[in-house]
Design a protein around this motif. Structure first.
Motif, mmCIF file in Angstrom:
data_model
loop_
_atom_site.group_PDB
_atom_site.id
_atom_site.type_symbol
_atom_site.label_atom_id
_atom_site.label_comp_id
_atom_site.label_asym_id
_atom_site.label_seq_id
_atom_site.Cartn_x
_atom_site.Cartn_y
_atom_site.Cartn_z
ATOM 1 N N ARG A 1 52.647 59.975 -46.315
ATOM 2 C CA ARG A 1 52.872 59.872 -47.597
ATOM 3 C C ARG A 1 53.025 58.147 -47.794
ATOM 4 O O ARG A 1 52.733 57.663 -48.930
ATOM 5 N N LYS A 2 53.831 57.762 -46.768
ATOM 6 C CA LYS A 2 54.165 56.336 -46.950
ATOM 7 C C LYS A 2 53.009 55.271 -46.596
ATOM 8 O O LYS A 2 52.770 54.223 -47.202
ATOM 9 N N ARG A 3 52.029 55.936 -45.940
ATOM 10 C CA ARG A 3 51.065 55.113 -45.269
ATOM 11 C C ARG A 3 49.527 55.305 -46.114
ATOM 12 O O ARG A 3 48.743 54.351 -46.396
ATOM 13 N N GLU B 1 49.510 66.181 -53.966
ATOM 14 C CA GLU B 1 50.262 67.181 -52.941
ATOM 15 C C GLU B 1 49.662 67.432 -51.580
ATOM 16 O O GLU B 1 50.082 67.827 -50.656
ATOM 17 N N PHE B 2 48.209 66.826 -51.530
ATOM 18 C CA PHE B 2 47.363 67.036 -50.244
ATOM 19 C C PHE B 2 47.288 65.913 -49.360
ATOM 20 O O PHE B 2 46.592 65.624 -48.248
ATOM 21 N N VAL B 3 47.815 64.782 -49.712
ATOM 22 C CA VAL B 3 47.813 63.435 -49.225
ATOM 23 C C VAL B 3 48.510 63.349 -47.898
ATOM 24 O O VAL B 3 47.929 62.780 -46.888
ATOM 25 N N ASP B 4 49.186 64.188 -47.530
ATOM 26 C CA ASP B 4 49.928 64.272 -46.258
ATOM 27 C C ASP B 4 49.074 64.930 -45.128
ATOM 28 O O ASP B 4 49.550 65.236 -44.021
ATOM 29 N N GLU B 5 48.051 65.717 -45.703
ATOM 30 C CA GLU B 5 47.001 66.275 -44.616
ATOM 31 C C GLU B 5 45.812 65.425 -44.560
ATOM 32 O O GLU B 5 45.024 65.985 -43.945
ATOM 33 N N ILE B 6 45.868 64.157 -45.010
ATOM 34 C CA ILE B 6 44.602 63.311 -44.777
ATOM 35 C C ILE B 6 44.280 63.244 -43.286
ATOM 36 O O ILE B 6 45.117 63.478 -42.313
ATOM 37 N N GLY C 1 39.831 70.581 -36.486
ATOM 38 C CA GLY C 1 40.123 69.164 -36.331
ATOM 39 C C GLY C 1 41.210 68.905 -37.538
ATOM 40 O O GLY C 1 42.381 69.794 -37.522
ATOM 41 N N SER C 2 40.751 68.305 -38.638
ATOM 42 C CA SER C 2 41.483 68.009 -39.585
ATOM 43 C C SER C 2 40.595 68.356 -41.054
ATOM 44 O O SER C 2 39.583 68.885 -40.804
ATOM 45 N N MET C 3 41.183 68.037 -42.016
ATOM 46 C CA MET C 3 40.423 68.621 -43.428
ATOM 47 C C MET C 3 39.149 67.665 -43.654
ATOM 48 O O MET C 3 38.147 67.883 -44.331
ATOM 49 N N ASP D 1 43.111 57.121 -50.842
ATOM 50 C CA ASP D 1 42.519 57.047 -49.425
ATOM 51 C C ASP D 1 41.942 58.490 -49.162
ATOM 52 O O ASP D 1 40.997 58.330 -48.470
ATOM 53 N N LEU D 2 42.751 59.670 -49.661
ATOM 54 C CA LEU D 2 42.083 61.023 -49.304
ATOM 55 C C LEU D 2 40.852 61.064 -50.020
ATOM 56 O O LEU D 2 40.081 61.541 -49.269
#
Length: 393
Positions: free
Chosen positions: A333-335, A355-360, A298-300, A340-341
């Motif tokens: 990254r904009k959203r 640096e990990f926000v785009d992997e939320i 899935g995702s992280m 949030d992460l």
């Protein structure tokens, strides 16, 4: 769900899909050597040349850019003899730091040496032998040996997970690193040069192909097979290291390995489909022949799955390779913010940082929808939930 016909020689398993992804898939399916059809997986999204989550069977030709630049990227999972009660109370931050110290993270981070672990040398010897016996030229990657056992960036990760019975799993995602990228880029350029030289009109330059019978085709397949083996052994090397540091963290001699699944999801292989021998490219898809086990992450911050293939002929014996991105890294990254992460990762030990926000997880499709769409392709054997995540940057 049953597939929908989405164009000439195109079947689609995705219930949620963007128009540009369908447009890319239709371009790929329009290539004259596609047989019998292109299969679009439930997690499909736009990619370079061909959409990610596309299964492409071809007669007498291969499209290097469709295979992609991370040749052999995939998953490896190990089911251990430990359970949740065995790891409860342990300091997961200590384990995370031990993993980070043992497995180089991020693009360009390689091993300082290659002799720290006894299990590394046989893998290097195998790769050196394969390169020598098949005349694989690796001059473009003089540090390829130091890359073995390194994670890479983007969506590559290492995780400690629990399954539905609270059994402990070791789990990671990676591919062929810089050496695979160099091999891919080299042959993509060759295919584009030859198609231009032959005045072949392509719907997209990244659909440039190499036909059987020319020397460049044989050279690509040889190099491709080496890179795919490198990716397989790279995951095995990292898993061996993960097992060693996990055992040390547990205060035991070994990690009590009960089962190991190591599968590609970006690769090309010769298979029979539509009653003909084809070159099957799985660009973001796993082998789902009947009885074959695979891993769909899935995702992280969401569940992953260990699955068993059902051998769907319409699905070209393939299945999705993960959740698939919903938003690009820039859009994510904009959203979303670091806060949030952090909110999404409550209860999971992870590398904290902007640096990990785009992997939320919110940047990815709903893995449960993906798995529901894949019901005719695979059956679920195990459902995994992570308690520790290490991302490459």
């Amino acid at each position: 769900m049953p597939p929908k016909k989405a164009g000439s020689k195109l079947l689609n398993w995705a219930s949620h899909i963007e128009d540009n992804t369908l447009a890319q898939a239709r371009e790929t399916a329009s290539m004259p050597f596609v047989h019998p059809h292109v299969a679009l997986m439930p997690d499909a999204h736009s990619g370079m040349g061909s959409a990610v989550g596309t299964v492409i069977p071809t007669l007498g030709a291969v499209i290097p850019a469709a295979v992609g630049v991370d040749i052999g990227c995939g998953m490896i999972g190990v089911r251990t003899g430990f359970t949740k009660s065995d790891v409860q109370g342990g300091d997961l931050a200590v384990l995370r730091h031990a993993i980070e110290a043992s497995i180089p993270l991020s693009p360009g981070n390689y091993n300082i040496g290659v002799d720290e672990w006894d299990f590394t040398a046989p893998k290097l010897a195998e790769l050196e032998g394969l390169a020598a016996s098949n005349a694989v030229n690796l001059d473009h990657s003089p540090k390829w040996r130091e890359q073995l056992g390194s994670l890479g960036g983007g969506n590559h990760f290492v995780e400690l997970c629990l399954d539905e019975t609270d059994q402990v799993w070791l789990f990671l995602h990676s591919g062929s690193r810089g050496v695979g990228n160099k091999i891919a880029q080299k042959h993509i350029k060759v295919a584009q040069r030859l198609c231009s030289q032959w005045w072949i009109d392509l719907p997209n330059k990244d659909l440039a192909y190499l036909p059987e019978g020319v020397p460049e085709f044989g050279r690509y397949i040889t190099d491709l097979k080496w890179a795919q083996r490198f990716a397989f052994l790279n995951r095995a090397e990292m898993m061996d290291r993960f097992g060693a540091v996990f055992a040390k963290w547990m205060g035991t001699e070994d990690h009590r390995e009960l089962e190991r699944i190591n599968c590609h999801h970006n690769y090309t292989v010769k298979e029979k489909h539509g009653k003909k021998d084809v070159w099957l490219t799985r660009k973001g898809a796993v082998d789902a022949h009947e009885g074959v086990k695979a891993i769909i992450p899935g995702s992280m911050g969401t569940r992953s799955y260990v699955v068993v293939g059902k051998g769907s002929a319409a699905g070209l014996c393939s299945a999705p390779h993960g959740a698939g991105r919903r938003f690009s890294r820039t859009e994510a990254r904009k959203r979303y913010t670091l806060d949030d992460l952090r909110t999404r990762m409550v209860g999971i030990e992870f590398r904290d940082g902007e640096e990990f926000v785009d992997e939320i997880p919110d940047a990815y499709k709903d893995i449960d929808v993906v798995m529901a769409d894949a019901v005719d392709l695979v059956s679920i054997e195990h459902e995994l939930r992570q308690i520790l995540n290490v991302k490459g940057t």
